[in-house]
Motif scaffolding. Sequence first.
Motif, PDB file in Angstrom:
ATOM      1  N   ALA A 111      47.327 -22.507 -45.252  1.00 33.56           N
ATOM      2  CA  ALA A 111      46.210 -21.826 -46.263  1.00 33.56           C
ATOM      3  C   ALA A 111      46.706 -20.606 -46.664  1.00 33.56           C
ATOM      4  CB  ALA A 111      44.856 -22.016 -45.978  1.00 33.56           C
ATOM      5  N   ARG A 112      46.461 -20.197 -48.189  1.00 38.26           N
ATOM      6  CA  ARG A 112      46.785 -19.030 -48.602  1.00 38.26           C
ATOM      7  C   ARG A 112      45.395 -18.274 -48.918  1.00 38.26           C
ATOM      8  NH1 ARG A 112      50.483 -15.768 -51.283  1.00 38.26           N
ATOM      9  NH2 ARG A 112      49.883 -14.577 -52.989  1.00 38.26           N
ATOM     10  N   TYR A 113      45.397 -17.044 -48.280  1.00 36.71           N
ATOM     11  CA  TYR A 113      44.266 -16.105 -48.729  1.00 36.71           C
ATOM     12  C   TYR A 113      44.756 -15.108 -49.662  1.00 36.71           C
ATOM     13  CZ  TYR A 113      42.329 -18.823 -44.748  1.00 36.71           C
ATOM     14  OH  TYR A 113      41.933 -19.714 -43.958  1.00 36.71           O
ATOM     15  N   GLU A 114      43.618 -14.736 -50.531  1.00 40.66           N
ATOM     16  CA  GLU A 114      43.926 -13.587 -51.388  1.00 40.66           C
ATOM     17  C   GLU A 114      42.734 -12.726 -51.516  1.00 40.66           C
ATOM     18  OE1 GLU A 114      46.596 -14.784 -55.199  1.00 40.66           O
ATOM     19  OE2 GLU A 114      45.474 -16.656 -54.565  1.00 40.66           O
ATOM     20  N   ALA A 115      42.840 -11.439 -51.516  1.00 41.05           N
ATOM     21  CA  ALA A 115      41.548 -10.590 -51.847  1.00 41.05           C
ATOM     22  C   ALA A 115      42.120  -9.283 -52.418  1.00 41.05           C
ATOM     23  CB  ALA A 115      41.125 -10.130 -50.190  1.00 41.05           C
ATOM     24  N   LYS A 116      41.299  -8.995 -53.633  1.00 43.70           N
ATOM     25  CA  LYS A 116      41.736  -8.134 -54.391  1.00 43.70           C
ATOM     26  C   LYS A 116      41.491  -6.610 -53.639  1.00 43.70           C
ATOM     27  CE  LYS A 116      41.041 -10.145 -58.773  1.00 43.70           C
ATOM     28  NZ  LYS A 116      40.294 -10.022 -60.030  1.00 43.70           N
ATOM     29  N   ARG A 117      40.348  -6.667 -52.943  1.00 42.40           N
ATOM     30  CA  ARG A 117      40.235  -5.436 -52.060  1.00 42.40           C
ATOM     31  C   ARG A 117      39.503  -5.492 -50.887  1.00 42.40           C
ATOM     32  NH1 ARG A 117      39.614   0.145 -53.600  1.00 42.40           N
ATOM     33  NH2 ARG A 117      37.733   1.254 -52.238  1.00 42.40           N
ATOM     34  N   ILE A 118      39.842  -5.006 -49.783  1.00 39.85           N
ATOM     35  CA  ILE A 118      39.248  -4.961 -48.478  1.00 39.85           C
ATOM     36  C   ILE A 118      39.024  -3.604 -48.255  1.00 39.85           C
ATOM     37  CG2 ILE A 118      39.521  -5.683 -46.094  1.00 39.85           C
ATOM     38  CD1 ILE A 118      41.666  -7.580 -46.855  1.00 39.85           C
ATOM     39  N   GLU A 119      37.587  -3.218 -47.852  1.00 39.90           N
ATOM     40  CA  GLU A 119      37.143  -1.854 -47.302  1.00 39.90           C
ATOM     41  C   GLU A 119      36.978  -1.636 -45.769  1.00 39.90           C
ATOM     42  OE1 GLU A 119      33.632  -0.989 -49.895  1.00 39.90           O
ATOM     43  OE2 GLU A 119      34.902  -1.168 -51.583  1.00 39.90           O
ATOM     44  N   LEU A 143      34.465  -4.760 -45.314  1.00 37.95           N
ATOM     45  CA  LEU A 143      33.716  -5.466 -46.515  1.00 37.95           C
ATOM     46  C   LEU A 143      34.742  -5.918 -47.465  1.00 37.95           C
ATOM     47  CD1 LEU A 143      31.106  -2.693 -47.366  1.00 37.95           C
ATOM     48  CD2 LEU A 143      30.752  -4.943 -46.207  1.00 37.95           C
ATOM     49  N   ILE A 144      34.397  -7.262 -47.827  1.00 35.72           N
ATOM     50  CA  ILE A 144      35.466  -7.926 -48.955  1.00 35.72           C
ATOM     51  C   ILE A 144      34.438  -8.549 -49.923  1.00 35.72           C
ATOM     52  CG2 ILE A 144      37.414  -9.512 -49.081  1.00 35.72           C
ATOM     53  CD1 ILE A 144      37.763  -9.542 -45.998  1.00 35.72           C
ATOM     54  N   PRO A 145      34.834  -7.992 -50.984  1.00 34.60           N
ATOM     55  CA  PRO A 145      34.005  -8.555 -52.126  1.00 34.60           C
ATOM     56  C   PRO A 145      33.967 -10.001 -52.655  1.00 34.60           C
ATOM     57  CG  PRO A 145      34.766  -6.260 -52.772  1.00 34.60           C
ATOM     58  CD  PRO A 145      35.407  -6.714 -51.442  1.00 34.60           C
ATOM     59  N   GLU A 146      35.476 -10.488 -52.527  1.00 29.00           N
ATOM     60  CA  GLU A 146      35.860 -11.798 -52.682  1.00 29.00           C
ATOM     61  C   GLU A 146      37.285 -12.146 -51.922  1.00 29.00           C
ATOM     62  OE1 GLU A 146      35.418 -13.687 -56.733  1.00 29.00           O
ATOM     63  OE2 GLU A 146      37.361 -13.752 -56.637  1.00 29.00           O
ATOM     64  N   VAL A 147      37.155 -13.345 -51.415  1.00 23.99           N
ATOM     65  CA  VAL A 147      38.315 -13.897 -50.870  1.00 23.99           C
ATOM     66  C   VAL A 147      38.502 -15.247 -51.349  1.00 23.99           C
ATOM     67  CG1 VAL A 147      39.338 -14.743 -48.774  1.00 23.99           C
ATOM     68  CG2 VAL A 147      37.982 -12.683 -48.755  1.00 23.99           C
ATOM     69  N   LYS A 148      39.628 -15.628 -51.864  1.00 27.92           N
ATOM     70  CA  LYS A 148      39.917 -16.801 -52.501  1.00 27.92           C
ATOM     71  C   LYS A 148      41.423 -17.559 -51.499  1.00 27.92           C
ATOM     72  CE  LYS A 148      41.878 -18.911 -56.515  1.00 27.92           C
ATOM     73  NZ  LYS A 148      42.451 -18.730 -57.836  1.00 27.92           N
ATOM     74  N   LEU A 149      40.731 -18.701 -51.168  1.00 25.78           N
ATOM     75  CA  LEU A 149      41.782 -19.573 -50.237  1.00 25.78           C
ATOM     76  C   LEU A 149      42.081 -20.589 -51.127  1.00 25.78           C
ATOM     77  CD1 LEU A 149      40.655 -21.301 -46.808  1.00 25.78           C
ATOM     78  CD2 LEU A 149      41.551 -22.618 -48.751  1.00 25.78           C
ATOM     79  N   THR A 150      43.426 -21.083 -51.088  1.00 26.31           N
ATOM     80  CA  THR A 150      43.923 -22.152 -51.893  1.00 26.31           C
ATOM     81  C   THR A 150      45.018 -22.861 -50.804  1.00 26.31           C
ATOM     82  OG1 THR A 150      44.175 -20.713 -53.723  1.00 26.31           O
ATOM     83  CG2 THR A 150      45.554 -22.640 -53.615  1.00 26.31           C
ATOM     84  N   GLN A 151      44.872 -24.230 -50.916  1.00 25.51           N
ATOM     85  CA  GLN A 151      45.557 -25.031 -49.880  1.00 25.51           C
ATOM     86  C   GLN A 151      45.852 -26.362 -50.571  1.00 25.51           C
ATOM     87  OE1 GLN A 151      43.573 -25.993 -46.161  1.00 25.51           O
ATOM     88  NE2 GLN A 151      45.382 -26.455 -45.293  1.00 25.51           N
ATOM     89  N   GLN A 152      47.209 -26.767 -50.516  1.00 22.75           N
ATOM     90  CA  GLN A 152      47.566 -28.137 -50.883  1.00 22.75           C
ATOM     91  C   GLN A 152      47.191 -29.259 -49.973  1.00 22.75           C
ATOM     92  OE1 GLN A 152      48.766 -28.174 -53.894  1.00 22.75           O
ATOM     93  NE2 GLN A 152      48.399 -26.061 -53.994  1.00 22.75           N
ATOM     94  N   HIS A 188      47.009 -33.730 -49.550  1.00 29.40           N
ATOM     95  CA  HIS A 188      47.041 -34.931 -50.083  1.00 29.40           C
ATOM     96  C   HIS A 188      47.214 -35.066 -51.652  1.00 29.40           C
ATOM     97  CE1 HIS A 188      45.152 -36.266 -46.218  1.00 29.40           C
ATOM     98  NE2 HIS A 188      44.365 -35.490 -46.126  1.00 29.40           N
ATOM     99  N   GLY A 189      48.496 -34.482 -51.942  1.00 26.97           N
ATOM    100  CA  GLY A 189      48.761 -34.514 -53.466  1.00 26.97           C
ATOM    101  C   GLY A 189      47.744 -33.668 -54.322  1.00 26.97           C
ATOM    102  N   GLY A 190      46.695 -32.929 -53.876  1.00 24.80           N
ATOM    103  CA  GLY A 190      45.941 -32.125 -54.781  1.00 24.80           C
ATOM    104  C   GLY A 190      45.842 -30.676 -54.141  1.00 24.80           C
ATOM    105  N   THR A 191      44.886 -29.973 -54.810  1.00 30.70           N
ATOM    106  CA  THR A 191      44.851 -28.408 -54.315  1.00 30.70           C
ATOM    107  C   THR A 191      43.094 -28.335 -53.892  1.00 30.70           C
ATOM    108  OG1 THR A 191      46.506 -27.889 -56.154  1.00 30.70           O
ATOM    109  CG2 THR A 191      44.903 -26.208 -55.186  1.00 30.70           C
ATOM    110  N   GLY A 204      42.605 -33.740 -57.370  1.00 32.89           N
ATOM    111  CA  GLY A 204      43.778 -34.466 -56.849  1.00 32.89           C
ATOM    112  C   GLY A 204      43.739 -35.898 -57.512  1.00 32.89           C
ATOM    113  N   PRO A 205      44.876 -36.626 -57.242  1.00 34.12           N
ATOM    114  CA  PRO A 205      44.860 -37.889 -57.882  1.00 34.12           C
ATOM    115  C   PRO A 205      43.785 -38.916 -57.515  1.00 34.12           C
ATOM    116  CG  PRO A 205      47.012 -36.993 -56.763  1.00 34.12           C
ATOM    117  CD  PRO A 205      45.952 -36.337 -56.473  1.00 34.12           C
ATOM    118  N   GLU A 206      43.135 -38.729 -56.178  1.00 28.94           N
ATOM    119  CA  GLU A 206      42.080 -39.488 -55.571  1.00 28.94           C
ATOM    120  C   GLU A 206      40.548 -38.863 -55.350  1.00 28.94           C
ATOM    121  OE1 GLU A 206      42.653 -42.668 -55.524  1.00 28.94           O
ATOM    122  OE2 GLU A 206      44.851 -42.517 -55.986  1.00 28.94           O
ATOM    123  N   VAL A 207      40.732 -37.698 -55.901  1.00 23.28           N
ATOM    124  CA  VAL A 207      39.573 -36.648 -55.503  1.00 23.28           C
ATOM    125  C   VAL A 207      39.280 -35.878 -56.606  1.00 23.28           C
ATOM    126  CG1 VAL A 207      40.656 -35.098 -54.092  1.00 23.28           C
ATOM    127  CG2 VAL A 207      38.270 -35.580 -53.739  1.00 23.28           C
TER     128      VAL A 207
END
Length: 599
Positions: A47-55, A91-100, A102-105, A137-140
């Motif tokens: 998975a990929r994680y993204e955070a604009k700011r980590i204090e 402190l992390i105001p926001e963390v975004k996780l993205t993972q591929q 079964h053909g979807g996101t 995704g195609p099925e979900v």
Amino acid sequence: MIRDLVVGNDGHRIAVGAVKVPLWSAAFAQGTESFALENVSFSFGGARYEAKRIEVSGAASTKADIEALFSGSSSEPLADRLARVRAKQILIPEVKLTQQAHGGTVTVTYSNVTLGDIVNGKIASTTVEAMAMDEKGPEVDLVGSFGRASISDFDLPAFARLYETRAASTSDPMALIHGPFSIEKTELRAAKEQIGFKIARISGRDFMARPTLDSWTGTSALLERLGDKTDLSDAEQKQLMTSIADLLGAFNIASAEATGIEFTVPKKDKSKQPSVAGRIERIAYTGANGSDAANVRMDGFAVSDQDMHIKFGGISLTDFSFEQTLNGLRALQDKSLDNLDQADMRTLIPTLGTLRISDVDIDGPSEDEEGGKPGRIVVTAKGLELTADKPVNGIPTNIRYETRDIAMTLPSGGSDKLIADLLGPGFQKLTSSFLLEATWSESTNEILLKQVSGETKGLGRFSLTGVIGGANKDLFSTDEATAAAALIGLKAKSANLVVEDNGVFDRYLAETARKQKTKTESLRKLYADAVPLVLSAMIGNSEQTSTLARAIASFIAKPGKLTIEATPKNPSGFGFMDVALAPKPADAIQKLNIKATVE
């Protein structure tokens, strides 16, 4: 300020746009530091994680320890570098996780993440104020939201090792990954399937795990790759079974619980209410611990719509175990699913333990009509119980099956009216109970038929007990010929049958006499006189036949309690060959001592 730090190896990558550090050198020299990381992104566990700011505040790690996390030249495992991280709070105001997948996101957003008291990479407290999930995704097409979540004693280095390292063997010890956890207000909805779930609270404690033989990263990738294929080769089947067994045996949790569960599922018939609503008050799981087996329980299950309802007060499964199944899967490394024989299949049978279902209430429409209107099926049960444990080669040797007070409302008319007449006045339902209890004794090579009994209120009851000898371990052999020979060699050592009448026979005679336009007592005498002739025709003339005939005739004359006891004259027992080699039934019956009494 430090900019554009990047580190990556073995599928894990970390990038930091900037590190803002006030008085970096002076602060580290004093042993305490606060700083912020901006535009952080990293890949971990697929998975990929993204955070604009980590204090970070109250950092007690050295400057070298912080820099090592983002060093592009470091060959040191991430888990070891995390183990040197110490801080009072992150402190992390926001963390975004993205993972591929079964053909979807899959996208998950974590809001207001707080990590407190981090010592050597172990986080004493972790809280997330809210989470949102979106999977396309195609099925979900799944969306979800979660309220406040918390985890205590999260061992970040141990968690990283699950994905970074490979286990030496499946017997490697597990490590405690985290302690108590909770998630509030879970909501999930699958738009395409029109299925929705709500869970008021999820909680648990003590999640333990170990790396798999190919690491959790490698195993997850393999399962996703093979899971999307419809036709697996023999080699892929072997690989899949080994990986599944490895992963299922690589984690455990001391306990978990979900409360306040609500769900909606669509109906096939959309002409009326389009969906069925359900609720479960509580689902609780307790993991295996040493000699204590795992247990799971569900309370307060109910599903209903405008036409029907189904309710269960409780459903529980205790003392179950999948250990034999996992061991069996591991032992099948050289076989595909298409080449499994009976011996292989028997190694995959889990230990059921004891299944209990209580307070069943079912009310729904019937295809039959009653009085020109659609009929209904109304069934209740006080309890059902099934125990199947102490397996030998996958076959349980201790069995108990019980149903208590299963009641069915009797509609008027047809054959059901006859049952109602036999039950007598005051009975609006047919209420029955049944019990089967048997166990195998290895020390005596016997099957103990502790009880087979049944009772219908208003009709009567029966019970059967007995002992079967010659039951050695070959009876459970995986070799069919060996098991069949052992089965033929079984011999009955004793049998005891008790039949009790609660007035049903008298009611039957009265109803039959009315239809035949005769007297009840005349019909009773006819039946009693016919017993010797019927038995003689069935099993021949013998002393034993006469004993049975006298007792049954007396029971017909005055119904009450009939007891029949049978024991073989040969101490070794009465078996299949005694029947098979007898020229006629009477010869076989004469090998028994039969005693019959009526009370």
